[in-house]
Scaffold this motif. Structure first.
Motif, PDB file in Angstrom:
ATOM      1  N   ILE A 208     -10.975  12.997  12.645  1.00  0.00           N
ATOM      2  CA  ILE A 208     -12.187  13.186  11.845  1.00  0.00           C
ATOM      3  C   ILE A 208     -12.509  14.671  11.717  1.00  0.00           C
ATOM      4  CG2 ILE A 208     -14.692  12.839  11.838  1.00  0.00           C
ATOM      5  CD1 ILE A 208     -14.196  10.085  13.070  1.00  0.00           C
ATOM      6  N   GLU A 209     -12.420  15.393  12.826  1.00  0.00           N
ATOM      7  CA  GLU A 209     -12.781  16.810  12.821  1.00  0.00           C
ATOM      8  C   GLU A 209     -11.836  17.654  11.967  1.00  0.00           C
ATOM      9  OE1 GLU A 209     -15.478  17.868  14.159  1.00  0.00           O
ATOM     10  OE2 GLU A 209     -16.048  16.099  15.317  1.00  0.00           O
ATOM     11  N   THR A 210     -10.593  17.214  11.853  1.00  0.00           N
ATOM     12  CA  THR A 210      -9.597  18.059  11.170  1.00  0.00           C
ATOM     13  C   THR A 210      -9.262  17.613   9.756  1.00  0.00           C
ATOM     14  OG1 THR A 210      -7.800  16.746  12.158  1.00  0.00           O
ATOM     15  CG2 THR A 210      -8.534  18.708  13.358  1.00  0.00           C
ATOM     16  N   ALA A 211      -9.448  16.320   9.451  1.00  0.00           N
ATOM     17  CA  ALA A 211      -8.948  15.793   8.175  1.00  0.00           C
ATOM     18  C   ALA A 211     -10.037  15.449   7.174  1.00  0.00           C
ATOM     19  CB  ALA A 211      -8.078  14.555   8.430  1.00  0.00           C
ATOM     20  N   PHE A 212     -11.306  15.572   7.558  1.00  0.00           N
ATOM     21  CA  PHE A 212     -12.392  15.180   6.659  1.00  0.00           C
ATOM     22  C   PHE A 212     -13.375  16.329   6.505  1.00  0.00           C
ATOM     23  CE2 PHE A 212     -10.710  11.240   8.340  1.00  0.00           C
ATOM     24  CZ  PHE A 212     -10.693  10.394   7.239  1.00  0.00           C
ATOM     25  N   PRO A 213     -14.081  16.387   5.393  1.00  0.00           N
ATOM     26  CA  PRO A 213     -15.058  17.471   5.186  1.00  0.00           C
ATOM     27  C   PRO A 213     -16.180  17.428   6.219  1.00  0.00           C
ATOM     28  CG  PRO A 213     -15.216  15.805   3.449  1.00  0.00           C
ATOM     29  CD  PRO A 213     -13.981  15.498   4.221  1.00  0.00           C
ATOM     30  N   GLU A 214     -16.637  18.584   6.631  1.00  0.00           N
ATOM     31  CA  GLU A 214     -17.594  18.700   7.735  1.00  0.00           C
ATOM     32  C   GLU A 214     -18.890  17.908   7.526  1.00  0.00           C
ATOM     33  OE1 GLU A 214     -20.806  19.957  10.129  1.00  0.00           O
ATOM     34  OE2 GLU A 214     -20.660  20.427   7.986  1.00  0.00           O
ATOM     35  N   PRO A 215     -19.486  17.875   6.310  1.00  0.00           N
ATOM     36  CA  PRO A 215     -20.736  17.118   6.155  1.00  0.00           C
ATOM     37  C   PRO A 215     -20.616  15.634   6.470  1.00  0.00           C
ATOM     38  CG  PRO A 215     -20.402  18.606   4.299  1.00  0.00           C
ATOM     39  CD  PRO A 215     -19.123  18.599   5.072  1.00  0.00           C
ATOM     40  N   SER A 216     -19.410  15.086   6.461  1.00  0.00           N
ATOM     41  CA  SER A 216     -19.228  13.644   6.703  1.00  0.00           C
ATOM     42  C   SER A 216     -18.926  13.321   8.160  1.00  0.00           C
ATOM     43  CB  SER A 216     -18.091  13.110   5.825  1.00  0.00           C
ATOM     44  OG  SER A 216     -16.843  13.679   6.222  1.00  0.00           O
TER      45      SER A 216
END
Length: 520
Positions: free
Chosen positions: A258-266
């Motif tokens: 999650i921390e590396t593959a998705f945009p931070e706001p999500s």
């Protein structure tokens, strides 16, 4: 007055009330909050101090039409006996005590709270009303908006979480509210007089005195300033996963993804969603959840932030953690649920708790628990389904504190190990894939509309009849997609249709809205 700890201004306020004659006090409380207890305590304290006091009550209907209103009028003794009213009059109440935030709002609606005369003491916790719970969408009242109204409406406003103060001291909210009333100083009685009333009650004295002291302290020396911001919904704290080191390490790898593959706001929404689906099923289910969201996240335009990903994180998790018989049985047999019920019921360690559950299964729920092929075989034969429905479709009240029924529910909850092979899961998977395919098809053409399609999952919840009604509304709302696909305001129109569907139990308003869309 000096011995009680009252300041000069508070003593003057109490004296002014006394000189004016009658003091009028209304208490609003729902069942289990001890409204009658605090009323009796107030009357007893007044009479012990040489005052005349009268109390009455006007019952409400639980949380449907509001709380029971307990009304007290009191006057100094020694003079002519006053004529006291039996119920509060709008604009003529000196003190209002509300055992729940929305009840304080209702007191304002009724006209009991006025900026010229009324001191308002209210607990900031929420006990959701029937209308809030039964709303198809988000029916929860806006606590911040109510608080702003209270600040404008009362001469003096005292807010604190009296429910938590009482619970932390092993008592009920009536005791902490009694302490807050004593600390405010609008009644001309000493702290010792209030405490003596509790001692003479003879029941739960130690816990009640502790809660009384906590309520007093919350008024006289609050730990932090009371603010509207403190009443806004708080983000749930994510609990650490429980299990073997191998399982915890695998879960950590999912959170790292999650921390590396998705945009931070999500990220926050994804972490909450991952926890929900893993708790619902297992780690493999969590990986599938992230895979599904990742497919939608790849459609995010560079200039649109992460709205699609964040909404997908929320609604895909809700869709995958659907309500079924297995889930309900699992939750009802968890140790945390038993502890919560005992706490809410105030059951002591030496007391026996009896728990009765109401169940009303249908043939569809029974088929949903069967292996995919067998369940589909039965569903395809209306006569067999009708016979099965006649056999199981009736309400039952069962005692789940007994070994037999607890074992039945525990066994049903254990079917989660085979959930992926069952008919209900096949139905849900097919529906989720169809829903996400619509989003994938729409996003490149109409981003705003794709986001609203995700949010339409709000229409589907629960199981049995509730689930069937939600599906029907969902299908009707999404039937408008062809007409909205190429419209710049298509997202707004779909949002309006969804809002109508959430509020329209009969479906008539939705039909009218759909005709409006067809005419565009």
């Amino acid at each position: 007055m000096t011995a009680s700890g009252l300041g000069v201004s508070e003593a003057s306020e109490a004296a002014t009330s006394q000189d004016a004659g009658l003091i009028k006090l209304a208490i609003l409380a729902i069942g289990g909050q001890g409204g009658g207890v605090i009323t009796d305590w107030i009357v007893a304290t007044a009479e012990r101090s040489g005052w005349l006091a009268q109390s009455t009550s006007v019952p409400g209907v639980a949380q449907r039409t509001g709380a029971t209103i307990y009304y007290v009028e009191m006057a100094p003794g020694g003079g002519p006996t006053p004529v006291m009213a039996l119920a509060p009059a709008p604009g003529d109440v000196d003190i209002v005590v509300a055992a729940e935030l929305m009840e304080a709002g209702r007191a304002v609606q009724r006209g009991f709270v006025t900026p010229e005369t009324t001191t308002l003491i209210a607990s900031t916790h929420r006990a959701y009303g029937i209308l809030e719970k039964s709303a198809p969408g988000d029916g929860i009242g806006d606590a911040a908006a109510v608080t702003e109204i209270l600040e404008r409406s009362a001469k003096r406003l005292i807010l604190a979480d009296m429910e938590t103060l009482a619970r932390d001291n092993g008592s009920v909210i009536s005791a902490s509210l009694f302490g807050a009333l004593a600390a405010v100083g609008v009644l001309p009685f000493s702290r010792e007089a209030y405490e003596q009333t509790i001692r003479e009650s003879g029941k739960g004295v130690t816990a009640s005195l502790a809660a009384f002291a906590a309520g007093w302290q919350a008024v006289r020396a609050p730990q932090s300033p009371l603010s509207t911001q403190s009443l806004l919904p708080k983000t749930a704290v994510r609990s650490a996963p429980l299990g073997s080191p191998q399982l915890c390490a695998a879960y950590d790898r999912l959170t790292e993804r999650i921390e590396t593959a998705f945009p931070e706001p999500s990220h926050d929404m994804l972490l909450a969603g991952l926890q929900k689906v893993v708790d619902f099923q297992d780690l493999d289910y969590g990986r599938q959840y992230l895979d599904r969201v990742a497919e939608l996240s790849a459609l995010e335009p560079v200039d649109r932030g992460a709205e699609l990903t964040t909404e997908a994180a929320k609604y895909v998790a809700n869709a995958m953690a659907y309500d079924d018989v297995i889930r309900v049985a699992d939750l009802k047999t968890r140790g945390s649920r038993s502890l919560r019920v005992r706490e809410e019921a105030g059951v002591g360690d030496t007391q026996v708790l009896k728990v009765t559950e109401y169940m009303h299964p249908r043939a569809e729920e029974v088929c949903g628990l069967l292996p995919r092929r067998l369940g589909a075989f039965l569903e395809a034969r209306p006569k067999w389904m009708a016979r099965l429905d006649r056999l199981v479709n009736r309400g039952r009240r069962v005692r789940t504190d007994t070994l037999f029924w607890f074992f039945v529910l525990y066994t049903l909850g254990g079917l989660r190990l085979w959930r992926r092979r069952l008919l209900r899961h096949a139905h849900e998977t097919r529906h989720i894939e169809d829903w996400l395919d619509r989003v994938k098809t729409t996003a490149p053409r109409n981003y705003a509309l794709a986001v609203e399609i995700l949010r339409c999952r709000r229409l589907i919840k629960g199981y049995s009849d509730t689930h069937a009604r939600g599906l029907s509304k969902y299908d009707k709302v999404l039937s408008s997609l062809p007409a909205l696909m190429d419209r710049s305001d298509g997202g707004d129109w779909l949002r309006r249709l969804r809002d109508v569907a959430l509020k329209d139990e009969e479906g008539q308003d939705l039909e009218g809205a759909l005709k409006t869309v067809d005419s565009l």
